[in-house]
Design a protein around this motif. Structure first.
Motif, PDB file in Angstrom:
ATOM      1  N   UNK B 325       0.707  -1.193  -0.237  1.00 17.93           N
ATOM      2  CA  UNK B 325       0.079  -0.100  -0.015  1.00 17.93           C
ATOM      3  C   UNK B 325       1.260   0.983   0.362  1.00 17.93           C
ATOM      4  N   UNK B 326       1.950   1.405   1.323  1.00 17.01           N
ATOM      5  CA  UNK B 326       2.926   2.343   0.865  1.00 17.01           C
ATOM      6  C   UNK B 326       3.306   3.236  -0.579  1.00 17.01           C
ATOM      7  N   UNK B 327       3.602   1.299  -1.451  1.00 18.72           N
ATOM      8  CA  UNK B 327       4.443   1.564  -2.157  1.00 18.72           C
ATOM      9  C   UNK B 327       3.189   3.093  -3.812  1.00 18.72           C
ATOM     10  N   UNK B 328       1.710   2.184  -3.518  1.00 16.21           N
ATOM     11  CA  UNK B 328       1.386   2.918  -3.912  1.00 16.21           C
ATOM     12  C   UNK B 328       0.830   4.474  -4.554  1.00 16.21           C
ATOM     13  N   UNK B 329       2.116   4.759  -3.306  1.00 18.11           N
ATOM     14  CA  UNK B 329       2.320   6.517  -3.168  1.00 18.11           C
ATOM     15  C   UNK B 329       3.374   6.996  -3.967  1.00 18.11           C
ATOM     16  N   UNK B 330       4.122   7.993  -4.597  1.00 21.77           N
ATOM     17  CA  UNK B 330       4.936   8.173  -5.022  1.00 21.77           C
ATOM     18  C   UNK B 330       5.503   9.300  -4.179  1.00 21.77           C
ATOM     19  N   UNK B 447      -3.699  -4.270   7.464  1.00 20.77           N
ATOM     20  CA  UNK B 447      -2.732  -3.208   7.754  1.00 20.77           C
ATOM     21  C   UNK B 447      -3.146  -2.604   6.514  1.00 20.77           C
ATOM     22  N   UNK B 448      -3.375  -2.128   5.828  1.00 20.13           N
ATOM     23  CA  UNK B 448      -3.430  -1.317   4.510  1.00 20.13           C
ATOM     24  C   UNK B 448      -3.969  -0.440   5.027  1.00 20.13           C
ATOM     25  N   UNK B 449      -4.942  -0.789   5.836  1.00 25.13           N
ATOM     26  CA  UNK B 449      -6.054   0.967   6.204  1.00 25.13           C
ATOM     27  C   UNK B 449      -5.185   2.343   6.685  1.00 25.13           C
ATOM     28  N   UNK B 450      -3.886   1.067   7.620  1.00 25.52           N
ATOM     29  CA  UNK B 450      -3.066   2.264   8.495  1.00 25.52           C
ATOM     30  C   UNK B 450      -2.570   2.518   7.932  1.00 25.52           C
ATOM     31  N   UNK B 451      -1.165   2.321   6.875  1.00 26.01           N
ATOM     32  CA  UNK B 451      -0.548   2.292   5.628  1.00 26.01           C
ATOM     33  C   UNK B 451      -1.285   3.410   4.148  1.00 26.01           C
ATOM     34  N   UNK B 452      -2.684   3.067   4.466  1.00 23.50           N
ATOM     35  CA  UNK B 452      -3.245   4.620   3.399  1.00 23.50           C
ATOM     36  C   UNK B 452      -2.983   5.898   4.474  1.00 23.50           C
ATOM     37  N   UNK B 453      -3.632   5.541   5.477  1.00 26.19           N
ATOM     38  CA  UNK B 453      -3.892   6.849   6.585  1.00 26.19           C
ATOM     39  C   UNK B 453      -2.972   7.566   6.909  1.00 26.19           C
TER      40      UNK B 453
END
Lengths: 219, 470
Positions: B325-330, B447-453
């Motif tokens: 998920x973190x990897x989706x953000x540049x 985990x992905x929701x934590x990463x997205x936040x």
């Protein structure tokens, strides 16, 4: 709200008058003139029909590119006239635009429109199949800051083609960014502008040249 | 600033008349009186209905004109065809400043006669200086005074700094229910639903929230923004001080069609909206979960100082999901743990742990007990190259979640860096999640929701940093 398209020659001079760099071009009204202008502009050249009713010039066989010799130009002129007359009979033709052919350039596009909610908006993308098939474009709200224009260029998926991959030269990215900024400002400052379509813009390592311009104005 | 004064009459009324008050629990006119009189609100409420003597034990007035006390807000729950006359009566009184028109059957029907009726009462209200929320609208909630004009399911009025605007009553209500349903209910400040927006709309409410001292974070649900440039200008002024999160539907062709059939909104080009939100510093949310998750992170934790995020996990699978998920953000990069920091980590985690492979990612494995979690967390929080931490754990049978939560709460004390946690999963970790949130550490279901936040916090931080650079 009534709108109308400028002829390509008019669109080019509109942009020039607003301080946007447009590559040299001439309007030829006979094969002889076309050959003369081609000589002045230097070969190879491109010929394009100029007619108010023909916005999509290549669809009616109105464009011939990469013409190398005076013979090529003369033949191309006659072919364009004949094909357009056959495919779009009755369209009054102003003449044929002569301009230099740029080889080995990357095609990019800049488009603008006036969004009903957000006013003047500007789009950037790579030309050809990239925009048509992959819809690889970015949007900005005019006017743009330098950083916003830079992000519009860098956020397309095809950006590596601008940066230069597989031994290709690095294209002149600052020239694209400058053009985006200029076009965005133009939209904000001239409320009669409804749409600008610069497609393609030919980008080399040296420069970004507007190869075709369509402008829609409010009457 | 006109809108601000007008909206104050909705959130802080001096006397409320409920026209169309009813003894029938199946009617809006009953639920509105119930919400207003059985909660913590203690301002005067006057039910109006000529046919009954009282509603829920409160004296009923035969008409709006017969109320002796001052009425600044009227709530109309009658059938649509009575609304125009009610506005005439409200205009005659002279003290009414605000009207919530709950009644439906106006412009949303797209019927010319009904659209004309809406225009008629809007004109009457305009002449009398009465501002309108609605029609087809449930009004406002204000936790500062316990006011609730709605027919939404009652939620605990936990006070907080989040204020909500929704074009859809159902979505507005659902946001509140979602916030209440967190391990520790997430508080809010004000809530507004605008229905058909014949008068006051998202721009007016945004302006009010922007100036409202009780509002720190603003959540918007909208199907279209008609005055786009005005919205952008306003948002640009507010965004440096308050975070604005927007859930704007119409991301796809199908969504655009649904929005049109729902409110007649022309959802517009999604890419243009994206560009507009980016330009004015508004964070766009994909869905309800992301909106509440992000609001919770912002409400409980400081912003990261930069974009270097450390993932500290007790299990490889959840860690990988968070990384993905973190990897989706540049914008986000993984944290830089110094060589000395890595040494220190090796000293406090189980020997089979995987430290900084890749850099910024630490898997302390299922061998990790409370003290391993706690000391590893402190190690990474000490690092200058760490701006924020995502802590993931799947407590096995031999690690009591409550005991783990206690150790985490102790460990983070004194560090001014965001820590977002995810304990998996379900009933097993319910009490531990409650403990963490009660101590100000937000927890996430996955985990992905934590990463997205966390990504959204970084985005917010980068936006603020960009303002300083200019």
């Amino acid at each position: 709200m009534a709108t109308y398209h400028l002829l390509e020659t008019e669109a080019r001079s509109y942009l020039q008058n607003k301080g946007i760099n447009v590559p040299p071009y001439r309007l030829a009204r006979s094969p002889v003139e076309a050959v003369k202008y081609a000589g002045e502009l230097d070969y190879p050249v491109v010929l394009k029909v100029v007619a108010r009713a023909l916005v999509h010039k290549s669809d009616v066989g109105g464009v011939q590119i990469n013409l190398q010799t005076p013979d090529d130009v003369e033949r191309a002129y006659r072919e364009i006239m004949a094909t357009v007359a056959a495919r779009a009979p009755g369209s009054p033709i102003e003449g044929v635009l002569v301009t230099r052919h740029i080889a080995d350039a990357l095609e990019v596009i800049i488009g603008t429109k006036v969004d009903p909610q957000f006013g003047p908006v500007i789009m950037f993308g790579l030309g050809g199949i990239f925009v048509e098939v992959f819809k690889d474009v970015t949007f900005g709200i005019a006017p743009l800051s330098y950083r916003e224009a830079e992000q519009m260029v860098r956020n397309i998926k095809g950006y590596p083609l601008i940066k230069g991959i597989r031994g290709q030269s690095r294209k002149n990215e600052p020239a694209i960014i400058d053009l985006l900024l200029q076009v965005a400002n133009l939209m904000v400052q001239n409320r009669e502008l409804r749409e600008i379509d610069l497609n393609p813009i030919l980008v080399t390592d040296q420069e970004a040249l507007i190869a075709d311009a369509r402008i829609l104005l409010e009457a | 600033m006109m809108a601000n004064k007008a909206l104050a009459a909705f959130y802080y009324p001096e006397g409320i008349a409920v026209i169309g008050a009813s003894r029938n629990p199946g009617k809006a006119g009953y639920q509105v009186v119930k919400n207003l009189t059985q909660g913590s609100y203690n301002g005067p409420v006057y039910p109006v209905n000529p046919a009954v003597g009282d509603v829920l034990g409160h004296k009923c007035y035969p008409s709006l004109g017969s109320i002796e006390g001052r009425v600044s807000l009227i709530i109309i729950t009658t059938p649509a065809d009575q609304v125009v006359d009610i506005f005439r009566e409200a205009a005659r009184r002279g003290d009414v400043r605000a009207a919530i028109v709950v009644s439906a059957g106006f412009s949303e029907t797209k019927d010319p006669a009904k659209i004309a009726m809406e225009k008629e009462f809007l004109a009457l209200a305009g002449q009398a200086g009465i501002r309108i929320l609605g029609p087809n609208c449930t009004g406002v909630i204000n936790t500062a005074n316990g006011l609730d004009t709605t027919i939404e399911p009652t939620v605990a009025q936990t006070r907080g700094g989040i204020s909500i605007y929704s074009q859809s009553g159902a979505m507005g209500g659902s946001i509140l229910l979602f916030m209440e349903d967190q391990p520790v209910p997430l508080g809010f400040n004000k809530w507004t639903h605008s229905g058909n927006t014949c008068d006051l709309d998202v721009i007016d409410v945004l302006e009010y929230y922007g100036a409202d001292p009780g509002t720190e974070t603003i959540l918007l649900y909208t199907e279209a923004i008609n005055k786009g440039r005005q919205f952008m200008e306003l948002a640009r002024q507010i965004a440096p001080r308050k975070t604005i999160l927007v859930l704007k539907v119409g991301r796809t062709e199908l969504g655009v069609k649904a929005a049109y059939s729902h409110t007649g909104a022309l959802a517009g080009s999604n890419q243009v909206y994206e560009a507009a939100f980016r330009k004015c510093g508004v964070l766009r949310m994909l869905n309800l979960e992301e909106m509440v998750d992000t609001a919770k992170a912002l409400a409980m934790q400081p912003l990261p100082r930069g974009n270097r995020i450390c993932i500290l996990t007790e299990a490889g699978g959840p860690g990988t999901i968070a990384m993905d998920e973190l990897g989706t953000s540049p914008l986000v990069t993984l944290a830089e743990i110094s060589p000395a920091g890595q040494q220190r980590l090796h000293g406090v985690v189980p020997p089979i742990s995987i430290v900084c492979q890749p850099q910024g990612y630490i898997d302390i494995t299922a061998a990790a007990m409370e003290e391993h979690h706690a000391r590893a967390l402190q190690c990474v929080l000490e690092e200058d190259g760490v701006d924020g931490v995502i802590l993931l754990s799947v407590p096995p049978t031999y690690l009591k979640p409550e005991s783990l939560a206690g150790a985490i709460i102790e460990a983070v004390r004194g560090y001014n860096k965001p820590v977002l946690t995810c304990l998996l999963a379900g009933q097993w970790v319910r009490e531990a999640r409650r403990m963490l949130e009660a101590a100000g550490l937000p927890t996430y279901a996955t985990p992905d929701r934590a990463a997205r936040a966390m990504i959204n916090m970084v985005q917010r931080q980068e936006y603020l940093r960009g303002l300083e650079v200019k």
